[in-house]
Design an enzyme around this catalytic site. Structure first.
Site: not given
Ligand SMILES: [Zn+2]
Length: 414
Positions: A338, A200, A219, A203, A216
């Site tokens: 890269d 997420c 949250c 969070c 999520c």
């Molecule tokens: Zn979250």
């Protein structure tokens, strides 16, 4: 528009056009960047002044912005003249040139580099901003994608104001960035690359996915209900009222149907009937050389540009299942030096078909294919690749400068 420009801005615009024309005349590209640079030196507020009084759309994201900008332009041309930076000069210099070249256009569709979104929001005061997706790109120099999403979120919170956001409900980074805005139209534009959004962005907890839905576990950030989506059956876009709009795109793949859905969502915000706009999208045959078809010695090549892991995966979804595939990889400055990201791409879908590998970093690609159990042939360049496949259709997938090399071989066809 130009009628209300100050004398200084008019002078800057004239110099811009002259510089761009000189650049074109001397064979140094389309002159957008140098023209814009000259104009902005003479009048630093030139972009702002040229945008004033127009309906501006900004389109940004890692992949699909050039095509979505092209589709949106085609849709809006149903109702008026449209200024656009159609050749991918997607920084303020290119935007300034696009507006200066089309003084009478009441609409402007501007593809915007992800890192310039804030600057463009302030300067062009767009009516609509479309946010497509965010994924890893140019590992050695671009900002990490979650940091970029956080920057967008801050920028949108500070500057979006009355702007309507058209955003991809399937990309958690985009949802998190856009959800600070009051007016958001959600499009289920899909996400072929989920590795950059396993956790997420809000969070850091794990994201659960069930089919199309994601959420999520901590949250509660989750996939908003989309108003627009790509139909599961057939080639169509489904609008907010559940109505289907058939697409007959020349551009391949689900990802381009998603780009079309975004374009129709944008155009409908300006009052364009999607039923009127959808057929206009089918007229788009190639976008700045991408998807162009070229022929040599009976080989019919279709040219696909793929700049980053998500782009390569999307291109494998677009190509027809039978024809030989030519993969070309470079690692020059604009590509990023890269190439370790090729280990993020699953090449196993190419197993069992003829695969030819070329480009500056063909040996890197060869090792990668070996690891994935895909048979291949390594050749020096595109000419040798053409000679190595039988007459008939050929799919060519190349990253940025490799794609330009192929185009140069065919005299920059569009
Ligand atoms: Zn979250």
């Amino acid at each position: 528009m130009s009628a209300s420009l100050t004398p200084r801005a008019k002078f800057a615009t004239t110099l811009l056009r002259t510089a761009a024309a000189l650049s074109r005349a001397t064979g140094r590209g389309d002159g957008s960047v140098i023209g814009g640079r000259v104009g902005l030196i003479v009048e630093p507020r030139l972009l702002e002044l040229l945008a004033e009084g127009r309906h501006v759309v900004l389109i940004s994201g890692t992949n699909g912005k050039t095509t979505t900008t092209r589709f949106t332009t085609a849709a809006l041309e149903a109702i008026g003249r449209v200024a656009t930076n159609s050749f991918g000069a997607n920084m303020p210099t290119g935007h300034t040139t696009a507006l200066a070249k089309a003084p009478k256009a009441e609409y402007a569709t501007l593809e915007c580099d992800e890192h310039y979104l804030g600057q463009l929001l302030d300067a062009a005061r767009p009516k609509v901003v479309a946010l497509l997706n965010l994924s890893r790109d140019q590992l050695d120099r671009a900002m990490e994608v979650t940091a970029l999403a956080a920057k967008w979120r801050q920028t949108l919170q500070a500057s979006a104001g009355q702007t309507t956001i058209v955003a991809n409900a399937d990309d958690p980074l985009i949802v998190w960035a856009a959800s600070v805005c009051e007016r958001v139209v959600w499009v289920a534009a899909g996400q072929s690359w989920t590795a950059d959004s396993a956790i997420c962005p809000n969070c850091g907890a794990h994201l659960d996915r069930f089919g199309e839905f994601w959420r999520c576990t901590n949250c509660g950030l989750n996939r908003p209900s989309p108003q627009w989506s790509v139909a599961h059956q057939g080639e169509a876009v489904v609008g907010p009222d559940g109505r289907r709009y058939d697409l007959h795109l020349q551009l391949p793949g689900r990802v381009n149907r998603a780009n079309a859905a975004t374009a129709l969502a944008i155009a409908s915000l300006f009052g364009v009937d999607p039923a009127q706009a959808a057929p206009r999208l089918s007229e788009v045959a190639s976008v700045a050389g991408r998807y162009a078809k070229v022929e040599r010695d009976g080989r019919h090549l279709r040219l696909l540009l793929a700049k980053n892991p998500a782009g390569w995966l999307e291109s494998f979804d677009m190509i027809d299942p039978v024809p030989p595939v030519v993969l070309s990889l470079n690692a020059r400055e604009v590509d990023g030096f890269d190439t370790s990201w090729i280990y993020d791409v699953d090449f196993t879908s190419l197993a069992g078909r003829k695969v030819v590998v070329t480009g500056d970093r063909r040996t890197d690609l060869a090792v990668r294919l070996e690891v994935d159990g895909v048979d291949f042939l390594v050749v020096d360049d595109i000419r040798a690749a053409i000679a190595a496949v039988p007459p008939g259709p050929v799919e060519v997938v190349a990253n940025y400068t490799a794609f330009q090399d192929v185009r140069a071989e065919f005299n920059r066809v569009n």
